[in-house]
Enzyme design. Sequence first.
Site, PDB file in Angstrom:
ATOM      1  CD  GLU A 193      30.231  28.462  32.984  1.00  0.00           C
ATOM      2  OE1 GLU A 193      30.002  27.519  32.216  1.00  0.00           O
ATOM      3  OE2 GLU A 193      31.119  28.443  33.849  1.00  0.00           O
TER       4      GLU A 193
ATOM      5  CD  GLU B 236      52.209  34.194  36.082  1.00  0.00           C
ATOM      6  OE1 GLU B 236      51.963  33.589  37.130  1.00  0.00           O
ATOM      7  OE2 GLU B 236      52.345  33.626  34.973  1.00  0.00           O
TER       8      GLU B 236
END
Length: 301
Positions: free
Chosen positions: A120, A89
Amino acid sequence: MSTTADAVRVASPTETRNPRTLDIDRLDTLTLLRTLHAEDARVPAAVAAALPRLAEAVDLAVTALRRGGRIHYFGAGSSGRFGVLDAAEVPPTYGLPPGRFVAHLAGGDRAMTAAVESVEDSAEAGGAAAGGLTALDVAVGLTASGRTPYVAGALRAARTRGARTVLVSGNPAAPLDDLADVHIAVETGPEAVMGSTRMKAGTAQKLVLHTFSTATMVRLGRTYSNLMVDVVATNAKLRGRVLTTLVAATGVEEATARQALAAAGGDLKVAIVTVLTGTDAATARDRLDAAGGHVRRALGR
């Protein structure tokens, strides 16, 4: 602090049981929503308490970007996805060139829409993701528990390359604290549903990231007052926003604003300076260059 296996086994505050929500499965819908909302309402105060450390992180980012460096987000699961969203963004909102904010999500693009949870646990994958960092960059690790191995590998590799490091977690005693130059620990406490860190911890991370990137852009002169002035007008909506912004910044009529934009080649910053100083576009560009792109500084000159 220790990053040993023993430290990893210590429960994060975000993964303990919440005594305020033990009976949520017995509540009617409205009471359930009020209970969840009451937990969410704790987040802003927790973020406010972490603002001094957030300020340190913003200053690191501003320095890095001014020197030509980049901001890298590293995370897994929900934390990593929040980093992807923020990094995506910033460029269109503030006219920043692509590649200045970079998100690294454990598991890659596939993990954005599907659970790829095992990745992870790989510190090696995190280290590989940080392989391209330099001493000009800032690495931001995102992990609610403050112990994710992928993030540990990334921060460790970033440090070996001379990059500055930031940790955003929900755990003041995060095992990865010793890998961070700045640790932004937001104490949101136990989740309404135990371990569901996309809730309060996630909301806190989103607030931290949006505030971090917005403040960084403001400090870099990507706004004039509270107006976005580095918008790249790639569609009709944005062309209209540029015109509206120029009118708001200068107080001139729309017809005058259109003329100023045309003379400035569509560059909103140049148009603002020409209107407010009465100079031509070439002089306005020179002022902006001398002011490092800051409209307010250019006006002061």
